[in-house]
Design a protein around this motif. Structure first.
Motif, PDB file in Angstrom:
ATOM      1  N   PRO A  48      -2.405  -2.334  -5.613  1.00 51.34           N
ATOM      2  CA  PRO A  48      -4.113  -2.445  -4.959  1.00 51.34           C
ATOM      3  C   PRO A  48      -4.778  -1.293  -3.871  1.00 51.34           C
ATOM      4  O   PRO A  48      -5.428  -1.825  -3.235  1.00 51.34           O
ATOM      5  CB  PRO A  48      -3.896  -4.084  -5.214  1.00 51.34           C
ATOM      6  N   LEU A  49      -3.642  -0.770  -3.369  1.00 45.39           N
ATOM      7  CA  LEU A  49      -3.900  -0.095  -1.867  1.00 45.39           C
ATOM      8  C   LEU A  49      -4.621   0.972  -1.924  1.00 45.39           C
ATOM      9  O   LEU A  49      -5.077   1.590  -1.083  1.00 45.39           O
ATOM     10  CB  LEU A  49      -2.517  -0.688  -0.867  1.00 45.39           C
ATOM     11  N   TYR A  50      -4.121   1.666  -3.030  1.00 44.90           N
ATOM     12  CA  TYR A  50      -4.944   3.016  -3.631  1.00 44.90           C
ATOM     13  C   TYR A  50      -6.519   3.034  -4.212  1.00 44.90           C
ATOM     14  O   TYR A  50      -6.247   2.245  -5.325  1.00 44.90           O
ATOM     15  CB  TYR A  50      -3.957   3.991  -4.391  1.00 44.90           C
ATOM     16  N   ARG A  51      -6.703   3.754  -3.922  1.00 43.50           N
ATOM     17  CA  ARG A  51      -7.437   3.956  -5.155  1.00 43.50           C
ATOM     18  C   ARG A  51      -7.498   4.860  -6.105  1.00 43.50           C
ATOM     19  O   ARG A  51      -6.128   5.524  -6.583  1.00 43.50           O
ATOM     20  CB  ARG A  51      -8.859   5.227  -4.187  1.00 43.50           C
TER      21      ARG A  51
ATOM     22  N   GLU B 142      -3.601  11.463  -8.718  1.00 45.06           N
ATOM     23  CA  GLU B 142      -3.343  12.176  -7.798  1.00 45.06           C
ATOM     24  C   GLU B 142      -1.614  12.610  -8.099  1.00 45.06           C
ATOM     25  O   GLU B 142      -0.747  13.701  -7.679  1.00 45.06           O
ATOM     26  CB  GLU B 142      -3.845  12.680  -6.467  1.00 45.06           C
ATOM     27  N   GLN B 143      -1.615  10.819  -7.217  1.00 46.54           N
ATOM     28  CA  GLN B 143       0.605  10.909  -6.992  1.00 46.54           C
ATOM     29  C   GLN B 143       1.143  11.924  -8.953  1.00 46.54           C
ATOM     30  O   GLN B 143       1.901  12.503  -8.586  1.00 46.54           O
ATOM     31  CB  GLN B 143       0.783   9.592  -7.924  1.00 46.54           C
ATOM     32  N   VAL B 144       0.759  10.670  -9.896  1.00 50.91           N
ATOM     33  CA  VAL B 144       1.312  11.364 -10.587  1.00 50.91           C
ATOM     34  C   VAL B 144       0.956  12.800 -11.498  1.00 50.91           C
ATOM     35  O   VAL B 144       2.202  13.481 -11.811  1.00 50.91           O
ATOM     36  CB  VAL B 144       1.083  10.084 -12.578  1.00 50.91           C
TER      37      VAL B 144
ATOM     38  N   ARG C 275      -2.869  19.275  -7.268  1.00 44.83           N
ATOM     39  CA  ARG C 275      -3.051  18.970  -6.232  1.00 44.83           C
ATOM     40  C   ARG C 275      -4.814  19.199  -5.754  1.00 44.83           C
ATOM     41  O   ARG C 275      -4.842  19.782  -6.694  1.00 44.83           O
ATOM     42  CB  ARG C 275      -2.396  19.267  -4.791  1.00 44.83           C
ATOM     43  N   GLY C 276      -5.327  18.409  -5.387  1.00 47.01           N
ATOM     44  CA  GLY C 276      -6.530  18.829  -4.312  1.00 47.01           C
ATOM     45  C   GLY C 276      -7.630  18.703  -5.279  1.00 47.01           C
ATOM     46  O   GLY C 276      -8.109  17.822  -6.593  1.00 47.01           O
ATOM     47  N   GLY C 277      -8.539  19.995  -5.423  1.00 52.31           N
ATOM     48  CA  GLY C 277      -9.657  20.253  -6.212  1.00 52.31           C
ATOM     49  C   GLY C 277      -9.180  19.941  -7.957  1.00 52.31           C
ATOM     50  O   GLY C 277     -10.101  19.584  -8.774  1.00 52.31           O
ATOM     51  N   ALA C 278      -7.799  20.466  -8.512  1.00 48.80           N
ATOM     52  CA  ALA C 278      -7.454  21.054  -9.533  1.00 48.80           C
ATOM     53  C   ALA C 278      -6.945  19.850 -10.280  1.00 48.80           C
ATOM     54  O   ALA C 278      -7.460  19.489 -10.977  1.00 48.80           O
ATOM     55  CB  ALA C 278      -6.449  22.074  -9.530  1.00 48.80           C
ATOM     56  N   ALA C 279      -6.525  18.701  -9.267  1.00 48.33           N
ATOM     57  CA  ALA C 279      -6.223  17.549  -9.758  1.00 48.33           C
ATOM     58  C   ALA C 279      -7.174  16.514  -9.942  1.00 48.33           C
ATOM     59  O   ALA C 279      -7.800  16.195 -10.831  1.00 48.33           O
ATOM     60  CB  ALA C 279      -5.242  17.172  -8.989  1.00 48.33           C
TER      61      ALA C 279
ATOM     62  N   THR D 104     -10.363  17.775 -10.573  1.00 46.25           N
ATOM     63  CA  THR D 104     -10.831  17.970 -12.179  1.00 46.25           C
ATOM     64  C   THR D 104     -10.330  17.323 -13.510  1.00 46.25           C
ATOM     65  O   THR D 104     -11.239  16.680 -14.543  1.00 46.25           O
ATOM     66  CB  THR D 104     -10.699  20.106 -12.360  1.00 46.25           C
ATOM     67  N   VAL D 105      -8.670  17.569 -13.069  1.00 46.01           N
ATOM     68  CA  VAL D 105      -8.184  16.583 -14.720  1.00 46.01           C
ATOM     69  C   VAL D 105      -8.291  16.005 -14.361  1.00 46.01           C
ATOM     70  O   VAL D 105      -8.558  14.782 -15.959  1.00 46.01           O
ATOM     71  CB  VAL D 105      -6.497  17.737 -13.859  1.00 46.01           C
ATOM     72  N   ALA D 106      -7.968  14.655 -13.236  1.00 48.30           N
ATOM     73  CA  ALA D 106      -8.569  13.418 -13.272  1.00 48.30           C
ATOM     74  C   ALA D 106      -9.167  12.925 -13.894  1.00 48.30           C
ATOM     75  O   ALA D 106      -9.820  12.247 -14.310  1.00 48.30           O
ATOM     76  CB  ALA D 106      -8.680  13.028 -11.047  1.00 48.30           C
ATOM     77  N   ILE D 107     -10.704  13.658 -13.548  1.00 53.15           N
ATOM     78  CA  ILE D 107     -11.759  13.128 -14.458  1.00 53.15           C
ATOM     79  C   ILE D 107     -12.187  13.651 -15.502  1.00 53.15           C
ATOM     80  O   ILE D 107     -12.185  12.627 -16.887  1.00 53.15           O
ATOM     81  CB  ILE D 107     -13.210  14.727 -13.232  1.00 53.15           C
ATOM     82  N   GLU D 108     -11.384  14.454 -16.391  1.00 51.43           N
ATOM     83  CA  GLU D 108     -11.440  15.386 -17.875  1.00 51.43           C
ATOM     84  C   GLU D 108     -10.424  13.749 -18.340  1.00 51.43           C
ATOM     85  O   GLU D 108     -10.852  12.871 -19.476  1.00 51.43           O
ATOM     86  CB  GLU D 108     -10.319  15.902 -17.713  1.00 51.43           C
TER      87      GLU D 108
END
Lengths: 333, 351, 292
Positions: free
Chosen positions: A106-109, A115-117, A125-129, A131-135
């Motif tokens: 509950p503490l993390y967006r 990003e962690q996984v 990480r960062g931007g690349a992550a 993009t993949v997260a949005i996908e």
């Protein structure tokens, strides 16, 4: 079947307690083929969740595996050390849990959780992550993934949390996903959405899924094969049509018959008498015998052996042939 | 022969509706509103409308089901009827006696006429007392049974719900979920209430135990002519228990009518969606699926027109323009769907 | 009495013993705590029989003698036998511990239950009063009260119990807030129970558990507080054989090498406090009905 992706043989798990070890799983055997959806059905005390936790070695401190093998692509997971097992989790096998909101920190967006996984398993990480997260979020059917990324779990509804959980579990590209009651805590319209999502993920990504549930309707919607669990054993397993049309274990028949179905003029439900016994008082012989309408003396003396009913369909009952006859006449007792 | 929704056949044994000469309203709810004030931002204030003008009646011996998902307000209505929560507005009358207007001492006397069976049986039983004591409590409080007969009455109540005398002195956590819920039913029926409100009584139970409890409730209703307000999200269970069904969405009753009609010829898109989203019962069965987009809108400061508009696949401009009221479209069958009200022919509508 | 009855009585006694034995084996730490407390109670009760000398018996010829066979713990400034005084001291310290905790508990729980049950403004007012009391470090507050009232055994108990009150008040109120919202409390309202009955029969039995645990832990602190206050002269007065006072008597003697004057009373305090602390945890498990 061809080489199964997951094969569990004779799995035994027990809880340690004041009065000695309490067996929860008493010899569980099943296989999952690549790309198929296996349903593990059972009520409380059946051990279905413990089975999943045993496979992933996520058992609570008081429980441990006391016997058997868990073969993932031929490798026995029980023989791996902690580090090796850590690599298996996520990269090879992932799990989603029953209470979606409780499984997200509950503490993390959402973006931080994902990003962690993504970093751990895909070195992103960062931007690349992002993009993949949005996908990933779009893939699980979340409209407006960008805004979801910025939210905290408590700002999401139950259905959205469950989708995020699925995205999280799939982020590491596992071969096998274990889903523990993924629809239980959700409203019925949302349940349907999740069921459709899981079906689509299997079709589009070739995902192999072990679906744990007490809800036979969810099984009917999704599963290719079904294992029915009772008190730590799989008492019947087979292709889903066989299980629904030609069940051969009295417990399976009982489960099928005791579901309320949407009738317009209701019928009397055929309830299974009694209740699931306490794990510490395992019945002798066949564990189902105290509640079984077909019980005979041999049932309390000797545990039934696993017998083959048809191709891919096994059952553990002394009198499974009688069950066949009863199912045809439409009543169990 | 009864009809299943997918056309299959089943032997019929319907719960009998009450005989005509006995019909009288046990419960009348008129325009019930329950509003919670909430904070918006630092200084803003808004209203969370949990129940919005709910009107319904239940006749003696019948079961009215309140169906809806989370946030529909069905649990709120149930609690307000029993005044376990205070309604913001509206009238509640139990067998001719005012409930919403009663003083606290009048209310306490009224309580033995209306009882509740709770969703989570373990939570609703005080862990420090035996189940026998808990079931005896309503008997002792209302003095309906002389003191020396209480123990006997408790045992007979236990027998009625299918428990044995050995269970009387157990603590709640020593019983299984199904047994605990039977205790809940026994406790609710102990003071011989006129109305029993059941709030999702089987949701927390295993499937096979659900069946036992459903059978028990049906038998008891048949034998004793009990009146039930049955709250549930599970249409399958509702179809077994109810005579009439009220479907709720975001605090409003959107459809109300006899069970058969509501489930077979639903008069509201939301009801259709609910029916359509029940998972199939058999792997080869298919159901026509109605996609309801997105999630339920917020219950805070809801609009006056139909709440379903953002999600309804049949929405048209008129739906956002006129207020959506509950209107009787066929005898005993009402709907809030504006399009249905205007376009239906004899209860049939093809949007 | 027939032999059969005797035998069965014997068997019952054995079974009880065996159950106790099993419990002791499973909870050795709690059992040790109980043993200590029981021993202290025995000593307190039987002091006059067990102690070789009187508490006030002085032997001016034998001042500050080291521990020996005739004076197990040695003698003090006036030739008093430390051993006997430690034994008698159990009476005082146990009395202070039980007394202060009991009074604090009763008053604190009453306030907390009342505030938690009624809620609203009443709750707020009383909790702010409790806040003010607990703003002072416990010992300082006790010092203030004891100083104002004057040194005596009774005033000591009063001071320490007042310091305890906010602790129990807050605990009880917290418990009440939780229990008030429980499903079974709602069910009790639904069944038609009047508020007083709900309070007494439904809510109270479910709020005791944390109180009990806290109370046993507080015994230890109460004894420490008493010892401390007596040590600085605000508690019991000489020649009462209270352990704290006894420690203060021997403070100057440590430098000169007569360590036993302070050591043994100090050890007694430590043992007593530890006993109560050990019991505190175990008690929680015993009281929880779900373990039955």
């Amino acid at each position: 079947m061809t080489e199964p992706i997951l094969e569990v043989r004779g799995l035994r798990t027990a809880f340690s307690s004041h009065d000695g070890p309490v067996p929860v799983l008493d010899g569980v055997d099943f296989q999952v083929a690549d790309g198929e959806i296996l349903g593990l059905v059972g009520e409380s005390g059946s051990g279905k969740t413990i089975t999943a936790l045993s496979v992933l070695q996520l058992l609570p401190a008081a429980a441990q595996v006391t016997g058997g093998e868990i073969l993932f692509r031929g490798e026995n997971l029980l023989e791996l050390d902690r580090k090796q097992m850590n690599r298996v989790r996520g990269a090879d096998i992932s799990m989603i849990f029953q209470n979606p909101r409780g499984s997200l920190n509950p503490l993390y967006r959402v973006e931080k959780t994902l990003e962690q996984v993504l970093w751990t398993h895909r070195r992103l990480r960062g931007g690349a992550a992002r993009t993949v997260a949005i996908e990933l979020l779009a893939d699980v059917g979340l409209p407006d993934p960008r805004s979801v990324l910025r939210r905290y779990p408590h700002e999401l509804s139950g259905g959205m949390c469950q989708r995020v959980m699925i995205a999280y579990a799939l982020a590491s590209n596992p071969r096998l996903l274990i889903a523990d009651e993924p629809t239980t805590a959700l409203d019925v319209t949302v349940q349907l959405q999740i069921i459709e999502l899981l079906g689509r993920l299997r079709r589009e990504h070739g995902l192999t899924l072990v679906l744990i549930t007490h809800n036979l309707s969810v099984v009917a919607e999704l599963c290719d094969r079904v294992g029915v669990m009772y008190l730590g054993r799989i008492v019947e397993q087979g292709p889903v049509l066989d299980i629904f049309d030609a069940p051969r274990h009295p417990y399976t028949v009982g489960l099928l018959g005791s579901r309320p179905t949407v009738h317009v003029e209701g019928d009397e439900l055929r309830a299974i008498p009694g209740q699931v016994p306490d794990l510490r008082n395992r019945p002798s012989g066949c564990v189902f015998h105290p509640r079984c309408p077909l019980v005979r003396p041999v049932c309390s003396e000797r545990a039934p052996a696993r017998e083959t009913v048809a191709e891919g369909h096994d059952v553990e009952c002394h009198f499974w042939r009688k069950v066949a006859g009863l199912v045809e006449t439409g009543r169990v007792a | 022969m009864s009809r299943r929704l997918d056309g299959g056949d089943q032997r019929a044994e319907a719960p009998a509706p009450p005989a005509p000469e006995q019909i009288n309203a046990i419960l009348e709810v008129r325009d019930l509103r329950k509003v919670y004030p909430v904070r918006r931002g630092l200084f803003g204030r808004a209203s969370l409308v949990a129940a919005d003008g709910v009107t319904l009646t239940i006749d003696a011996g019948e079961t009215l089901a309140l169906v809806g998902e989370s946030g529909s307000g069905k649990t709120t209505v149930g609690r307000c009827v029993l005044r376990l929560e205070e309604p913001t507005a509206g009238e509640i009358v139990l067998d001719g006696r005012p409930v919403s207007e009663a003083s606290s001492s009048q209310l306490r006397h009224l309580r033995h006429e209306m009882q509740m069976v709770f969703q989570d049986p373990l939570d609703s039983l005080n862990p420090r007392h035996t189940v026998g004591e808990l079931v005896a409590e309503p008997l002792q409080l209302h003095g309906t049974v002389p003191k020396d007969m209480v123990r006997e009455e408790v045992q007979s109540l236990f027998r009625m719900v299918g428990l044995g005398p050995q269970h009387v002195d157990r603590l709640p956590h020593q019983l299984s979920g199904g047994q605990q819920q039977r205790v809940g039913v026994a406790r609710a029926l102990a003071p011989r209430p006129k109305l029993v409100v059941l709030d999702e009584p089987t949701s927390a139970l295993d499937v096979s135990v659900q069946a036992q409890i459903i059978n028990l409730l049906r038998d008891l209703q048949r034998q004793r002519g009990l009146t039930f307000l049955f709250i549930s999200h599970d249409l399958a269970v509702v179809s077994l228990m109810a005579h009439r069904v009220a479907v709720m969405y975001l605090g409003q009753v959107v459809e109300l009518g006899p069970k058969a009609t509501v489930l077979e010829q639903p008069a509201h898109p939301y009801t259709r969606a609910l029916i359509a989203s029940i998972p199939v019962e058999h792997p080869l069965q298919t159901r026509e699926r109605i996609t309801m987009r997105g999630e339920p809108t917020s219950p805070i400061d809801p609009p006056r027109h139909c709440h379903l508009v953002p999600r309804c696949p049949f929405a048209q401009p008129i739906c956002s323009e006129v207020p959506a009221e509950l209107v009787e479209v066929m005898p005993g069958h009402s709907t809030r769907c504006v399009r249905f009200q205007r376009e239906h022919r004899n209860g049939e509508w093809d949007p | 009495m027939s032999a059969a009855v005797l035998v069965s009585q014997r068997a019952d006694a054995w079974r009880v013993l065996r159950t106790v034995g099993r419990w002791v084996r499973r909870n050795p730490i709690t059992a040790a705590g109980f043993a200590i407390i029981l021993a202290l109670i025995f000593i307190a009760l039987l002091a006059p029989l067990v102690a070789p000398y009187g508490a006030d018996e002085l032997d001016p010829s034998n001042v500050l003698a080291a521990p020996s066979s005739s004076h197990l713990f040695g003698t003090g400034n006036f030739g008093e036998d430390i051993f006997s005084r430690v034994l008698y001291g159990a009476r005082y310290d146990l009395l202070i511990g039980f007394g202060a905790v009991a009074i604090g508990l009763v008053i604190g729980c009453a306030i907390g239950a009342f505030a938690g049950f009624v809620g609203g403004a009443v709750d707020e007012i009383w909790m702010r009063i409790m806040d003010m009391l607990s703003a002072f470090p416990g010992f300082i507050l006790a010092m203030g009260i004891a100083g104002a009232l004057g040194p005596s055994l009774r005033n000591l108990i009063v001071a320490i119990s007042l310091v305890n009150v906010p602790i129990y008040a807050r605990l009880m109120r917290g418990s009440f807030l939780v229990v008030k919202r429980s499903q079974y409390a709602t069910a009790a309202v639904g069944v038609g129970a009047p508020p007083l009955r709900i309070l007494r029969w439904h809510l109270l039995p479910n709020t005791w558990t944390p109180i009990f645990v806290q109370a046993t832990l507080q015994f230890g602190y109460a004894i420490l507080d008493a010892a401390g206050l007596s040590f600085i002269g605000l508690g019991v007065r000489l020649p009462t054989p209270e352990w704290g006072v006894m420690v203060s008597l021997g403070i100057e003697r440590i430098v000169s090498g007569e360590w036993w004057v302070s050591f043994f009373p100090g050890l007694a305090i430590a043992v007593a406090v530890m006993g109560f602390n050990l019991v505190g945890d175990g008690l929680r498990d015993l009281i929880d009905p779900r373990r039955r």
